[in-house]
Write a protein that holds these residues in place. Structure first.
Motif, PDB file in Angstrom:
ATOM      1  N   ARG A  28     -54.536  50.893 -40.264  1.00 40.57           N
ATOM      2  CA  ARG A  28     -54.579  52.050 -39.369  1.00 40.57           C
ATOM      3  C   ARG A  28     -54.590  53.324 -40.201  1.00 40.57           C
ATOM      4  NH1 ARG A  28     -49.984  52.934 -34.774  1.00 40.57           N
ATOM      5  NH2 ARG A  28     -50.884  50.965 -34.068  1.00 40.57           N
ATOM      6  N   ARG A  29     -55.555  54.204 -39.951  1.00 45.16           N
ATOM      7  CA  ARG A  29     -55.644  55.477 -40.668  1.00 45.16           C
ATOM      8  C   ARG A  29     -54.360  56.272 -40.444  1.00 45.16           C
ATOM      9  NH1 ARG A  29     -59.245  59.448 -42.560  1.00 45.16           N
ATOM     10  NH2 ARG A  29     -60.927  57.901 -42.552  1.00 45.16           N
ATOM     11  N   MET A  30     -53.807  56.815 -41.517  1.00 46.33           N
ATOM     12  CA  MET A  30     -52.603  57.633 -41.402  1.00 46.33           C
ATOM     13  C   MET A  30     -52.921  58.974 -40.772  1.00 46.33           C
ATOM     14  SD  MET A  30     -50.317  56.871 -44.751  1.00 46.33           S
ATOM     15  CE  MET A  30     -49.600  55.235 -44.951  1.00 46.33           C
ATOM     16  N   SER A  31     -51.943  59.555 -40.094  1.00 44.43           N
ATOM     17  CA  SER A  31     -52.162  60.810 -39.378  1.00 44.43           C
ATOM     18  C   SER A  31     -52.390  61.982 -40.328  1.00 44.43           C
ATOM     19  CB  SER A  31     -50.970  61.114 -38.463  1.00 44.43           C
ATOM     20  OG  SER A  31     -49.770  61.184 -39.205  1.00 44.43           O
ATOM     21  N   ASN A  32     -51.865  61.883 -41.556  1.00 46.68           N
ATOM     22  CA  ASN A  32     -52.065  62.934 -42.549  1.00 46.68           C
ATOM     23  C   ASN A  32     -53.333  62.625 -43.349  1.00 46.68           C
ATOM     24  OD1 ASN A  32     -52.003  64.550 -44.928  1.00 46.68           O
ATOM     25  ND2 ASN A  32     -49.788  64.780 -44.747  1.00 46.68           N
ATOM     26  N   PRO A  33     -54.431  63.353 -43.127  1.00 47.41           N
ATOM     27  CA  PRO A  33     -55.700  63.013 -43.783  1.00 47.41           C
ATOM     28  C   PRO A  33     -55.670  63.165 -45.293  1.00 47.41           C
ATOM     29  CG  PRO A  33     -55.864  65.142 -42.692  1.00 47.41           C
ATOM     30  CD  PRO A  33     -54.557  64.554 -42.270  1.00 47.41           C
TER      31      PRO A  33
ATOM     32  N   ALA B 161     -56.338  59.599 -47.746  1.00 45.17           N
ATOM     33  CA  ALA B 161     -57.449  59.399 -48.681  1.00 45.17           C
ATOM     34  C   ALA B 161     -57.001  58.656 -49.929  1.00 45.17           C
ATOM     35  CB  ALA B 161     -58.060  60.747 -49.054  1.00 45.17           C
ATOM     36  N   HIS B 162     -55.914  59.100 -50.560  1.00 47.62           N
ATOM     37  CA  HIS B 162     -55.498  58.415 -51.793  1.00 47.62           C
ATOM     38  C   HIS B 162     -54.710  57.144 -51.501  1.00 47.62           C
ATOM     39  CE1 HIS B 162     -51.440  60.250 -51.481  1.00 47.62           C
ATOM     40  NE2 HIS B 162     -52.045  61.388 -51.231  1.00 47.62           N
ATOM     41  N   TYR B 163     -54.088  57.065 -50.318  1.00 48.82           N
ATOM     42  CA  TYR B 163     -53.395  55.829 -49.944  1.00 48.82           C
ATOM     43  C   TYR B 163     -54.390  54.676 -49.806  1.00 48.82           C
ATOM     44  CZ  TYR B 163     -50.821  52.430 -47.145  1.00 48.82           C
ATOM     45  OH  TYR B 163     -50.256  51.267 -46.667  1.00 48.82           O
ATOM     46  N   VAL B 164     -55.497  54.906 -49.112  1.00 41.92           N
ATOM     47  CA  VAL B 164     -56.508  53.861 -48.933  1.00 41.92           C
ATOM     48  C   VAL B 164     -57.116  53.476 -50.285  1.00 41.92           C
ATOM     49  CG1 VAL B 164     -58.737  53.300 -47.892  1.00 41.92           C
ATOM     50  CG2 VAL B 164     -57.000  54.506 -46.554  1.00 41.92           C
ATOM     51  N   ALA B 165     -57.341  54.470 -51.135  1.00 43.37           N
ATOM     52  CA  ALA B 165     -57.866  54.174 -52.470  1.00 43.37           C
ATOM     53  C   ALA B 165     -56.905  53.282 -53.243  1.00 43.37           C
ATOM     54  CB  ALA B 165     -58.113  55.475 -53.237  1.00 43.37           C
TER      55      ALA B 165
ATOM     56  N   PHE C 274     -46.032  67.251 -51.797  1.00 42.66           N
ATOM     57  CA  PHE C 274     -44.664  66.823 -52.098  1.00 42.66           C
ATOM     58  C   PHE C 274     -44.629  65.331 -52.431  1.00 42.66           C
ATOM     59  CE2 PHE C 274     -40.576  65.183 -50.335  1.00 42.66           C
ATOM     60  CZ  PHE C 274     -39.730  65.719 -51.312  1.00 42.66           C
ATOM     61  N   LEU C 275     -45.276  64.530 -51.584  1.00 37.25           N
ATOM     62  CA  LEU C 275     -45.281  63.086 -51.813  1.00 37.25           C
ATOM     63  C   LEU C 275     -46.068  62.713 -53.058  1.00 37.25           C
ATOM     64  CD1 LEU C 275     -45.703  61.829 -48.143  1.00 37.25           C
ATOM     65  CD2 LEU C 275     -43.648  61.689 -49.567  1.00 37.25           C
ATOM     66  N   ARG C 276     -47.190  63.387 -53.285  1.00 36.01           N
ATOM     67  CA  ARG C 276     -47.963  63.120 -54.496  1.00 36.01           C
ATOM     68  C   ARG C 276     -47.149  63.433 -55.744  1.00 36.01           C
ATOM     69  NH1 ARG C 276     -53.522  62.255 -54.551  1.00 36.01           N
ATOM     70  NH2 ARG C 276     -53.068  61.678 -56.711  1.00 36.01           N
ATOM     71  N   GLY C 277     -46.329  64.480 -55.659  1.00 36.50           N
ATOM     72  CA  GLY C 277     -45.472  64.822 -56.783  1.00 36.50           C
ATOM     73  C   GLY C 277     -44.460  63.732 -57.081  1.00 36.50           C
ATOM     74  N   LEU C 278     -43.829  63.208 -56.027  1.00 32.68           N
ATOM     75  CA  LEU C 278     -42.859  62.122 -56.218  1.00 32.68           C
ATOM     76  C   LEU C 278     -43.539  60.885 -56.786  1.00 32.68           C
ATOM     77  CD1 LEU C 278     -40.673  62.325 -52.984  1.00 32.68           C
ATOM     78  CD2 LEU C 278     -40.182  63.267 -55.237  1.00 32.68           C
ATOM     79  N   ILE C 279     -44.724  60.577 -56.270  1.00 35.85           N
ATOM     80  CA  ILE C 279     -45.466  59.412 -56.755  1.00 35.85           C
ATOM     81  C   ILE C 279     -45.824  59.578 -58.228  1.00 35.85           C
ATOM     82  CG2 ILE C 279     -47.655  58.162 -56.546  1.00 35.85           C
ATOM     83  CD1 ILE C 279     -47.468  58.746 -53.486  1.00 35.85           C
ATOM     84  N   ALA C 280     -46.257  60.781 -58.603  1.00 36.78           N
ATOM     85  CA  ALA C 280     -46.624  61.041 -59.995  1.00 36.78           C
ATOM     86  C   ALA C 280     -45.421  60.885 -60.923  1.00 36.78           C
ATOM     87  CB  ALA C 280     -47.218  62.440 -60.127  1.00 36.78           C
TER      88      ALA C 280
END
Length: 286
Positions: free
Chosen positions: A146-151, A155-159, A12-18
């Motif tokens: 801090r690593r997010m709770s949603n793995p 992954a793409h947030y850190v990238a 859902f969030l990736r869709g909004l970001i895209a």
């Protein structure tokens, strides 16, 4: 079941970001602010949490102001999120932000002297503006995250935040070891310290006890680093920033130094209430 929920949330969030990234920068930032304010926030229960936090520390706040913050806080969070995914476009905005304040001289002196610096900041405005701007000015700037709770999201947030600049140190044993080496080499380290910290110390924030990590002050004392608070204030157009470097915190003891950081952030938040992430459970278990 939790993994499935995290996977769906990430989609859902990736869709909004895209959707937002397909737009020109200014429209992108405004659109993501609107989407988080009007879609994500109600679904995630942010208004309820914002109200609870405000009732806890500012019980006399007028209802009209509470309503405004229930909209403006998620809007700022949405803008911040898409900015962190905007790479070069965001960095260009950040490096053009005016950077000043009573602690700026201490920051530059530390660089000239080869002294390490701990830059303490918070979830206010956009916390990565300062990092991008200081990297552009030649500071050896690293950051602890801090690593997010949603793995899936992590992954793409850190990238994405890595495109703003590196090194980045993940909270944990390995990251702490890398971070210490960075400090010992005379580097600058950025840390956000305005979250509830398990095992932290009860300090004051907005007149209420808040469990707070002492790590920034402890590192400053241990490695003779300058402890300097820095914050990026979002400007009225919603796109640009002003970076404020507050006074260096004099070395004393970790608790007193960290309370001074809390006090400085609180003063800034009171002047810009909508720019702090009232979404967080800052006063949990107090």
């Amino acid at each position: 079941m939790k993994r499935v929920s995290q996977y769906i949330t990430n989609l859902f969030l990736r869709g909004l970001i895209a959707i937002a990234l397909a737009l020109p920068y200014a429209a992108r930032v405004r659109t993501m602010g609107w989407l988080v304010q009007n879609i994500v926030s109600p679904l995630a229960g942010y208004p309820k949490r914002i109200r609870e936090n405000l009732a806890h520390v500012l019980p006399d706040l007028p209802e009209a102001e509470i309503e405004r913050l229930c909209k403006a806080v998620p809007n700022n969070a949405g803008r911040t999120l898409i900015e962190l995914y905007s790479g070069k476009d965001f960095v260009e905005r950040a490096i053009n932000a005016p950077l000043h304040g009573p602690g700026y001289g201490a920051l530059e002196k530390a660089r000239a002297d080869g002294r390490p610096v701990i830059l303490v900041t918070g979830h206010f405005g956009n916390y990565d503006v300062s990092r991008a701007a200081l990297i552009a000015k030649g500071h050896n700037m690293g950051a602890l995250y801090r690593r997010m709770s949603n793995p899936y999201f992590n992954a793409h947030y850190v990238a994405s935040i890595s495109t703003i600049g590196t090194p980045l140190f993940e909270q944990g044993r390995k990251g702490m070891s890398q971070m210490v080496r960075h400090i010992k080499s005379g580097g600058v380290l950025g840390i956000l310290t305005d979250l509830h910290a398990h095992g932290g110390t009860r300090l004051n924030f907005f007149g209420k006890p808040a469990i707070t990590s002492l790590i920034t002050a402890e590192l400053a004392l241990k490695y003779n680093a300058a402890l300097i608070p820095v914050y990026a204030i979002r400007q009225a157009n919603g796109l640009d920033f002003e970076i404020i470097v507050q006074d260096e915190i004099p070395h004393s003891d970790a608790q007193s130094m960290t309370q001074a950081v809390n006090d400085g952030l609180e003063a800034l938040v009171r002047e810009n209430m909508h720019q702090w992430f009232w979404i967080h459970r800052r006063w949990k278990n107090t």
